[in-house]
Design a protein around this motif. Sequence first.
Motif, PDB file in Angstrom:
ATOM      1  N   ARG A 110      68.489 -62.361 -59.337  1.00  0.00           N
ATOM      2  CA  ARG A 110      67.127 -62.422 -59.757  1.00  0.00           C
ATOM      3  C   ARG A 110      66.989 -63.599 -60.554  1.00  0.00           C
ATOM      4  NH1 ARG A 110      65.067 -56.696 -62.173  1.00  0.00           N
ATOM      5  NH2 ARG A 110      65.094 -55.558 -60.073  1.00  0.00           N
ATOM      6  N   THR A 111      66.062 -64.668 -60.483  1.00  0.00           N
ATOM      7  CA  THR A 111      65.899 -65.383 -61.507  1.00  0.00           C
ATOM      8  C   THR A 111      65.840 -65.149 -62.939  1.00  0.00           C
ATOM      9  OG1 THR A 111      64.550 -67.036 -59.865  1.00  0.00           O
ATOM     10  CG2 THR A 111      64.419 -67.674 -62.104  1.00  0.00           C
ATOM     11  N   GLY A 112      66.669 -65.804 -63.862  1.00  0.00           N
ATOM     12  CA  GLY A 112      66.671 -65.325 -65.248  1.00  0.00           C
ATOM     13  C   GLY A 112      67.890 -64.507 -65.599  1.00  0.00           C
ATOM     14  N   THR A 113      68.545 -64.200 -64.456  1.00  0.00           N
ATOM     15  CA  THR A 113      69.676 -63.233 -64.900  1.00  0.00           C
ATOM     16  C   THR A 113      70.860 -64.061 -65.737  1.00  0.00           C
ATOM     17  OG1 THR A 113      69.330 -61.924 -63.077  1.00  0.00           O
ATOM     18  CG2 THR A 113      71.693 -61.592 -64.004  1.00  0.00           C
ATOM     19  N   PRO A 114      71.285 -63.560 -66.790  1.00  0.00           N
ATOM     20  CA  PRO A 114      72.202 -64.429 -67.499  1.00  0.00           C
ATOM     21  C   PRO A 114      73.652 -64.366 -66.841  1.00  0.00           C
ATOM     22  CG  PRO A 114      71.804 -62.182 -68.774  1.00  0.00           C
ATOM     23  CD  PRO A 114      71.039 -62.277 -67.665  1.00  0.00           C
TER      24      PRO A 114
END
Length: 369
Positions: A110-114
């Motif tokens: 997912r976009t934004g996963t660190p």
Amino acid sequence: MFGRTRRATAFARATTATTATATATAVAAVAAVVGLPASATAQDFVPCGQAALKNAVALANTTPGPSLLILSPGCPYSLTTPHNASNGLPVITSQITVVGNGSTIGRSTRTGTPDFRIFEVAGPNGDLRLGGVTVRNGRTPTGSGGGVWVHDGGRLSVDRSKVIHNSALLGGGIASASSTVTFTNSDLMYNVSGGDGAGYLDYPQSVTTFRNSTVGGNTALFGQGGGMEVDGRLTVSGSRVVDNSAGADGGGIMIAPDANVTLTDTVVRSNTSAAIGGGINNYGTLQMTGGEIFANRVTEGAIDSRQGGGIANRGGSVTLNSTRVTNNAARNAPGGILNSGGQVVLNSTVVTENLPTNCAPGTVPGCTD
């Protein structure tokens, strides 16, 4: 209605029995290879979910004696948040065996996963044993071991598993420092490093064994050792080092000055380097028996000499026994074997059809052009 209920109950019982049988088979297979104790102190079936997995690992670390974690068959354990600053799961500090049942443990896409790696194994007591599991998409742009980082006397055993699509500054798939790693019947593929050792990075004093496995499609963007970089002791048998690439030296395998590498019945094929040593770049000690070094390339690059499509031996020692070195190529001669300031011994070994030459210029007794 009663008939449907009875059939549903029978189906549920059959499904449970089948799952139990499959799990028992998987546990037995892992036990045979990674040395599962006859009776683990803690045995835990882990429901499908990241919270359940994190909790199970944390509990296993604090439970005296070996622990066995049995994953849900085929579950995608998707990690969306790290457990600590660097890792998706708690640091492994005890002996933990994970029976995957075809499950995947991976960092979420997912976009934004660190950014975080998947596993860290800390010695002296950390001992992680993986069977039938895929480790993927770990990411540590400033650290070592995107999939697994094992250090300070830790141990890692991988059987019938995949470590794929991970990335790190060093050791994109797996990195080991002063530790012991065994990799059997498994795939280490499509990992990326900014620096050295895209598939596997072996720091000094590490002892590593690969059996019947594939190291393939890994990329060291600006460093050495597209497939593997070895600074300790490595033994490889019945395996394939294929289609890896390095932005510097050693497209397939990079061997450091104090390293000792033994390859038996192993294929080093279709690897590329932008500098020197398309298949293997050696500063240390390499002994290879059987197998082949085939169709490796040194491409046109801006650094180094662009020699040694098959092997570049640079002050080290290479002994090839009943090995074929064929169809390798380099921008500059030799395309087969470069020997620069070291020793190359050919025993019943064929060096032929390399471009632009097999071994000249350079001195490799028994090699003709």
